[in-house]
Design an enzyme around this catalytic site. Sequence first.
Site, PDB file in Angstrom:
ATOM      1  N   ALA A  66       0.860  -1.184   0.000  1.00 64.27           N
ATOM      2  CA  ALA A  66       0.000   0.000   0.000  1.00 64.27           C
ATOM      3  C   ALA A  66       0.897   1.236   0.000  1.00 64.27           C
ATOM      4  CB  ALA A  66      -0.878  -0.020   1.248  1.00 64.27           C
ATOM      5  N   GLY A 109       0.652  -5.058   0.982  1.00 66.36           N
ATOM      6  CA  GLY A 109      -0.564  -5.137   0.174  1.00 66.36           C
ATOM      7  C   GLY A 109      -0.311  -5.768  -1.196  1.00 66.36           C
ATOM      8  N   GLU A 112      -0.483  -9.342  -0.528  1.00 63.09           N
ATOM      9  CA  GLU A 112      -1.892  -9.660  -0.233  1.00 63.09           C
ATOM     10  C   GLU A 112      -2.728  -9.674  -1.519  1.00 63.09           C
ATOM     11  OE1 GLU A 112      -1.891  -6.568   2.804  1.00 63.09           O
ATOM     12  OE2 GLU A 112      -2.604  -8.044   4.251  1.00 63.09           O
ATOM     13  N   GLU A 132       4.973  -4.837   6.961  1.00 61.66           N
ATOM     14  CA  GLU A 132       4.223  -3.791   7.674  1.00 61.66           C
ATOM     15  C   GLU A 132       4.741  -3.581   9.089  1.00 61.66           C
ATOM     16  OE1 GLU A 132       2.863  -6.321   5.967  1.00 61.66           O
ATOM     17  OE2 GLU A 132       1.128  -5.641   4.802  1.00 61.66           O
TER      18      GLU A 132
END
Length: 258
Positions: A66, A109, A112, A132
């Site tokens: 992200a 992300g 993911e 993260e």
Amino acid sequence: MSQFILSNPNFAPMVGLVQLNRPKELNALNLELMGQLRDALVEMDENPDIRCIIVTGNERAFAAGADIKQMAGKNAIDMLKIDQFSTWDTIRRVKKPIIAAVSGFALGGGHELCMLCDMIIASETAKFGQPEINIGVMPGAGGTQRMARVVGKVNVMELVLTGKFIDAQRAYELGLVNRVVPVELYLEEATKLATEICQKSPLAVQAAKESILKAYETPLQEGLAFERKNFYMLFATEDQKEGMAAFVEKRKADFKGK
Ligand code: HXC
């Protein structure tokens, strides 16, 4: 606004290709990019000429996570209001199979997003991880949940709590990717896999995908009942008649998706 997504439905017969295209930021997944990815996938899901979809990045990065710069100043309520995961939920509901063709970084992300796809072809240069923890947070788009179901508790603990990266070979050993190929071949290999799936009955493919995903969400008996109903339902299709007739007549089936 920059064009982040290149959609080319004619990439290969019946295969849709979506390329994340924010190379300078290593395809960091900001809200615009995720929105465009969602729109491209939904459009391809509705396009009857497309039977399988590939999501890819570039050689250096599938996606490095992200967009940290976009998130840095946000508080919990901002994040709640932005509700970025409704985009992810829409992608989860795409009925056609999605293959991630991954080279370079697939982090946070980005990893993911790979796990949200149905299959993953990795270049030998691919690097996976959930870093993260290094920026004071934790995975939020399925990293703890989907990965735990694949690699088991001890492995997901190590990856999420240390944030370390693993290479493609290790990801393969852990069952996170289907296979690892030389970097010049990862997109070609994903296309081959997609093209193979495109030859099958799209109705059977979609019912099978739906049933397999159920296995991750239901107790066994419920999943078996769901599978059974989808199996029976396929006997209402012309593709079932064609597939079984082709077997008996010793010829290749020509599935029409009817
Ligand atoms: C915003 C990013 C970014 C990210 C890289 N960039 N990753 N920008 N968000 N996630 C930007 C850098 O700031 C830089 O821009 C440019 O991309 C190139 O990156 P470099 O760091 O210069 O490249 P390199 O030294 O090769 O290092 C690559 C890297 C590193 C190891 C991938 O960039 C990195 O650690 N990125 C962050 C990875 C990460 O923590 N991901 C998880 C994010 S949180 P400038 O303009 O500075 O040159 C997350 C939560 C998910 O994903 C929640 C659900 C969606």
